[in-house]
Design an enzyme around this catalytic site. Structure first.
Site, PDB file in Angstrom:
ATOM      1  CG  ASN A 175      -1.851  -1.229   1.311  1.00  0.00           C
ATOM      2  OD1 ASN A 175      -1.881  -1.934   0.319  1.00  0.00           O
ATOM      3  ND2 ASN A 175      -2.933  -1.373   2.204  1.00  0.00           N
ATOM      4  CB  SER A 206      -8.263   4.481   1.771  1.00  0.00           C
ATOM      5  OG  SER A 206      -9.310   4.369   2.765  1.00  0.00           O
ATOM      6  CE1 TYR A 219      -6.338  -1.104   3.047  1.00  0.00           C
ATOM      7  CE2 TYR A 219      -7.783   0.446   4.358  1.00  0.00           C
ATOM      8  CZ  TYR A 219      -7.185  -0.039   2.924  1.00  0.00           C
ATOM      9  OH  TYR A 219      -7.977   0.413   1.901  1.00  0.00           O
ATOM     10  CE  LYS A 223      -5.298   1.652   0.581  1.00  0.00           C
ATOM     11  NZ  LYS A 223      -5.010   1.583  -0.861  1.00  0.00           N
TER      12      LYS A 223
END
Lengths: 322, 322
Positions: A175, A206, A219, A223
């Site tokens: 990512n 995101s 996560y 992002k």
């Protein structure tokens, strides 16, 4: 690893080193840390003052190619163009008639490629296998293959992403590092300091980079990183000629969010909880995505949530003044 | 790699799996994806509703140990406690008389340890070599060594950082992954779900995580990631019992910022440009740092700039509602 020498290996025309716009007439007086002569110091100080003046202004959003279609007739590279959000976005892109859509993805899906290829006679769809976690040199080689064939590329979409907070290293590698490396790999072909024509980067980040789903902190942090990186890219346009904006989808009904691991299993039901609230479909997301591509607004932070498209204004808590 | 089984290897007492607070009475009905009985489904739905209710409230800042000194008599682990900002902060911490200050750093500096050890008879200063880029299991082993010796640890400070945008992988590994892994490694010793006593995490992020120095986009993105991660940690307190806040220094006169590489050399003079504007000293930064530690405010986003300490209010652009 020093990236610059690595990039040079691949036979890309460029000056002995990257030199910023203001210093281009006197690159060595600025870049050489062993300045000795008084004369050199003088040049140095003037240039520094110039930069302090020229840089100490708020960044203005710039439209590139305003009025012109950012898709029709263009050459587009789409990393993860067969993915969860990717596939529907690829469909929407092909509808708008790019000249070439080059899809880079981990796994080839011949059926998907076949479908996209048959959608619009104006568009040639091709595929190269690509894992964004390969070393930077591999990414540069792939870019060279693509540029050798197409000569020009107008838009790079970075869309590779995973969601699994049991996999810390992999989450960060795909990512965040993957986005940085793919971007770094295309720069020698676009950078105006090397005579390149510039280009456009659309990074799929995101909304969780704005405000996290705290049950998947790794996560969301990856992002937030991709988002910050994209904001910086957009401010580097005067140097590089490359523009950038971020695409930040809200919760979109994909296989990615059907089931995923929270960090240290802090919330075993995170997927179910999330999906109990309103979401958008990949089709809605894809339509907003293509709208954003057509807006082609450098520095834009696009929020694509619940079928809508909105530009976010980032809060200024601090200013580097440079 | 699945971290949970890895963490189990080290003989840390814990339940068969992490189970979230609400589901603790019925862990298997929630964690088992192969639910079959209608009864099981009933339990599941009730629990999901409960969570939707209990989670769908704005997070309130919590003070932990309010009124009590967060340093005096406490056991503190300081990662990079001999570093640029670290050393002066270690000095300030020792002045406030912790029981133990355990410094983890890449290089041992016997003179520095000697100085800190001689500063306060109430404080025992010890050192372990530690590179935050080692695999998670190594970090867990080190934590076990420390906990075996001290029995309890009250505060973990994550301060490892590098600034060099030629080194993409290393920047991400130290500034982002290192912070995540060191935090993940201490969790089994603190997590209230495993009968742990909780603890406090202070992550040294950066004001460049709010708004970047766009000439070093990778560094700033790694700091934005560490900041996002820390905000999530603070919201996980009801589950883990561990509180967290971020320490975000502005430009501080250290060897780190004397000279550093910009991304693709977009600005060869970035250090000089930055230092032409007002900065703070490491001593000023250290004093603000210790003030923030003493405030001990879960979820606080501390800005330490130009000798001042200020709590930042993060903008809400999106809400997961869970």
């Amino acid at each position: 690893m020093k990236y610059f020498p690595e990039l040079l290996k691949h036979g890309i025309a460029c000056t002995p080193r990257y030199v910023s716009k203001v210093s281009s007439s006197k690159p060595h007086s600025l870049s050489n840390s062993k300045r000795k002569s008084t004369d050199g110091d003088h040049v140095w100080k003037i240039s520094l003052l110039k930069r302090l003046k020229s840089n100490n202004t708020d960044f203005k959003d710039q439209k590139k190619g305003g009025g012109k279609d950012a898709i029709a007739g263009k050459n587009i590279i789409f990393v993860a163009g067969l993915g969860c959000i990717g596939m529907d976005t690829s469909r929407e892109i092909v509808k708008s008639g790019p000249k070439n859509l080059v899809i880079l993805d981990r796994l080839e899906k011949p059926e998907a490629i076949k479908e996209l290829s048959g959608m619009n006679p104006k568009t040639k769809v091709t595929f190269h296998p690509y894992d964004v976690t390969v070393p930077l040199e591999e990414s540069v080689k792939l870019m060279k293959t693509i540029f050798d064939k197409l000569k020009t590329v107008d838009l790079l979409i970075n869309g590779a992403g995973i969601l699994d907070d049991h996999e810390i290293e992999q989450t960060i590698a795909v990512n965040f590092t993957g986005t940085v490396n793919t971007t770094t790999a295309i720069m020698p072909f676009w950078d105006k300091r090397q005579g390149g024509p510039g280009g456009v980067i659309a990074n799929i980040c995101s909304v969780t980079g704005f405000n996290s789903i705290y049950q998947v902190p790794v996560y969301c942090a990856s992002k937030a990183a991709a988002l910050s990186f994209t904001m910086s890219l957009a401010r580097l346009t005067p140097v590089t000629g490359v523009t950038a904006y971020s695409i930040n989808p809200g919760i979109t009904k994909t296989t990615l969010v059907n089931k995923f691991n929270s960090w240290l299993d802090v919330e075993p039901c995170v997927a179910q909880l999330l999906l109990a609230h309103p979401t958008q479909t990949t089709k809605q997301c894809a339509k907003s995505f293509v709208k954003a591509i057509k807006e082609n607004k450098n520095g834009a932070i696009w929020k694509l949530d619940l079928g809508t498209l909105e530009a976010i204004k980032w809060t200024k808590h601090w200013d580097s003044h440079i």
